[in-house]
Motif scaffolding. Structure first.
Motif, PDB file in Angstrom:
ATOM      1  N   LYS A 179     -16.824  -0.913   5.254  1.00  0.00           N
ATOM      2  CA  LYS A 179     -15.979  -1.506   6.285  1.00  0.00           C
ATOM      3  C   LYS A 179     -14.613  -0.822   6.310  1.00  0.00           C
ATOM      4  O   LYS A 179     -14.138  -0.308   5.300  1.00  0.00           O
ATOM      5  N   PHE A 180     -13.992  -0.832   7.436  1.00  0.00           N
ATOM      6  CA  PHE A 180     -12.687  -0.207   7.608  1.00  0.00           C
ATOM      7  C   PHE A 180     -11.595  -1.122   7.055  1.00  0.00           C
ATOM      8  O   PHE A 180     -11.540  -2.310   7.389  1.00  0.00           O
ATOM      9  N   ASN A 181     -10.732  -0.586   6.169  1.00  0.00           N
ATOM     10  CA  ASN A 181      -9.642  -1.352   5.564  1.00  0.00           C
ATOM     11  C   ASN A 181      -8.318  -0.754   6.022  1.00  0.00           C
ATOM     12  O   ASN A 181      -7.927   0.344   5.587  1.00  0.00           O
ATOM     13  N   PRO A 182      -7.610  -1.401   6.919  1.00  0.00           N
ATOM     14  CA  PRO A 182      -6.323  -0.855   7.383  1.00  0.00           C
ATOM     15  C   PRO A 182      -5.239  -1.016   6.328  1.00  0.00           C
ATOM     16  O   PRO A 182      -5.239  -1.954   5.524  1.00  0.00           O
ATOM     17  N   PHE A 183      -4.276  -0.082   6.332  1.00  0.00           N
ATOM     18  CA  PHE A 183      -3.101  -0.126   5.438  1.00  0.00           C
ATOM     19  C   PHE A 183      -3.520  -0.247   3.976  1.00  0.00           C
ATOM     20  O   PHE A 183      -2.996  -1.062   3.225  1.00  0.00           O
ATOM     21  N   SER A 184      -4.513   0.534   3.581  1.00  0.00           N
ATOM     22  CA  SER A 184      -4.954   0.485   2.192  1.00  0.00           C
ATOM     23  C   SER A 184      -4.385   1.634   1.359  1.00  0.00           C
ATOM     24  O   SER A 184      -4.774   1.810   0.208  1.00  0.00           O
ATOM     25  N   GLY A 185      -3.459   2.434   1.909  1.00  0.00           N
ATOM     26  CA  GLY A 185      -2.882   3.523   1.148  1.00  0.00           C
ATOM     27  C   GLY A 185      -1.741   3.054   0.245  1.00  0.00           C
ATOM     28  O   GLY A 185      -1.358   1.884   0.198  1.00  0.00           O
ATOM     29  N   ALA A 186      -1.184   3.987  -0.508  1.00  0.00           N
ATOM     30  CA  ALA A 186      -0.085   3.688  -1.429  1.00  0.00           C
ATOM     31  C   ALA A 186       1.255   4.003  -0.759  1.00  0.00           C
ATOM     32  O   ALA A 186       1.358   4.918   0.052  1.00  0.00           O
ATOM     33  N   GLY A 187       2.299   3.220  -1.107  1.00  0.00           N
ATOM     34  CA  GLY A 187       3.626   3.418  -0.544  1.00  0.00           C
ATOM     35  C   GLY A 187       4.443   4.450  -1.318  1.00  0.00           C
ATOM     36  O   GLY A 187       4.305   4.581  -2.539  1.00  0.00           O
ATOM     37  N   ARG A 188       5.304   5.193  -0.636  1.00  0.00           N
ATOM     38  CA  ARG A 188       6.163   6.192  -1.275  1.00  0.00           C
ATOM     39  C   ARG A 188       7.552   6.111  -0.669  1.00  0.00           C
ATOM     40  O   ARG A 188       7.711   5.829   0.512  1.00  0.00           O
ATOM     41  N   ARG A 189       8.533   6.397  -1.458  1.00  0.00           N
ATOM     42  CA  ARG A 189       9.923   6.406  -1.006  1.00  0.00           C
ATOM     43  C   ARG A 189      10.278   7.775  -0.449  1.00  0.00           C
ATOM     44  O   ARG A 189       9.737   8.794  -0.875  1.00  0.00           O
ATOM     45  N   LEU A 190      11.224   7.764   0.524  1.00  0.00           N
ATOM     46  CA  LEU A 190      11.649   9.032   1.106  1.00  0.00           C
ATOM     47  C   LEU A 190      12.490   9.852   0.156  1.00  0.00           C
ATOM     48  O   LEU A 190      12.527  11.073   0.245  1.00  0.00           O
ATOM     49  N   ASP A 191      13.236   9.179  -0.771  1.00  0.00           N
ATOM     50  CA  ASP A 191      14.096   9.925  -1.708  1.00  0.00           C
ATOM     51  C   ASP A 191      13.342  10.408  -2.932  1.00  0.00           C
ATOM     52  O   ASP A 191      13.942  11.035  -3.814  1.00  0.00           O
TER      53      ASP A 191
END
Length: 281
Positions: A179-191
């Motif tokens: 099944k498709f899972n939206p927004f399942s990636g990891a977060g990263r900071r711009l700095d």
């Protein structure tokens, strides 16, 4: 036919072209034909061999000849004996060329078409507007029936077990399809700095597909039922909390809560309450 037949026909009022009915009384076969020449010996007529086969005649057999008038044909349905006739590059042109040698056609007869040193036999299974028609100087529609040796290709019969297996194969991909899972990636900071928190793991089935736990639903339903029962016991009184025994103290609580507004009213701003001063001093 013999010359005497021409003399006899010339003395009669007949329609041209000359067409004749051939009848074999012994075999009860009837056919129709034209005449090519009047040069045969007296008492003899000559017929093509394929016509003798249609009439079931042998050499020296007796046949009755009668002059007839046939209507012009509008429709003919033909049926080849073998599939080889359909392999000819242009069978329509071959038929047009061959039928020019015929003056009439009779339902039930078989005609012979010679092409490329090979003989093709064709049955006449239907003629319109009569069972015997004239095809001289007429526009006739020609239709073909399947050859006598034509067999339809057999459809492969599938066993019953294969149908069930195919259905099972179709069902298995639906179960294993992710099944498709939206927004399942990891977060990263711009700095580029590390995150201060760790994002919660996302299940493969997705958060939307999860159902609420049964105990929570039961606790919510029990709380709702207890509040409804307390509300029924209060009979019109507003009760804060789920304990029905505290309903008696609600009146005192209301009175204590109603008193602070009076004190607040005294502390409110009152205009023109300052001291008086005179300009004269």
């Amino acid at each position: 036919m013999p010359p005497s037949a021409l003399d006899r026909l010339a003395s009669l009022h007949i329609d041209y072209p000359m067409l004749f009915e051939l009848r074999n009384d012994a075999a009860e076969r009837v056919s129709h034909c034209g005449v090519l020449e009047f040069i045969a010996e007296e008492g003899m007529i000559y017929m093509p061999y394929w016509m003798m086969e249609n009439m079931l005649l042998q050499e020296g057999s007796i046949v009755r000849v009668k002059n007839v008038t046939l209507p012009k044909g509008t429709y003919v349905k033909l049926q080849p004996h073998t599939k080889d006739f359909l392999d000819i590059s242009n069978p329509k042109a071959i038929l047009e060329t061959t039928l020019r040698n015929f003056s009439c056609l009779t339902t039930g007869d078989s005609i012979m078409v010679a092409y490329n040193n090979k003989k093709y036999y064709i049955d006449i299974i239907e003629t319109k507007p009569a069972n015997a028609i004239s095809i001289i100087e007429t526009d006739c529609e020609v239709d073909f029936a399947p050859p006598l040796d034509y067999k339809e290709p057999e459809k492969p019969s599938l066993p019953a077990s294969s149908g069930k297996a195919a259905a099972a194969v179709e069902e298995t991909p639906a179960e294993t399809e992710p099944k498709f899972n939206p927004f399942s990636g990891a977060g990263r900071r711009l700095d580029g700095k590390p995150l201060n928190y760790q994002p919660p793991p996302v299940s493969s089935s997705g958060s939307k597909d999860k159902k609420p736990d049964v105990p929570n639903a039961n606790s919510q339903s029990s709380a709702a039922s207890s509040s409804q029962s307390n509300a029924r016991q209060a009979q019109g009184k507003l009760v804060f909390g789920s304990n029905a025994n505290r309903t008696k103290d609600t009146g005192k609580a209301k009175q204590s809560k109603e008193e602070p507004p009076k004190e607040k009213e005294e502390n409110k701003f009152q205009p023109f309450t300052g001291k008086k001063y005179s300009l004269r001093g």
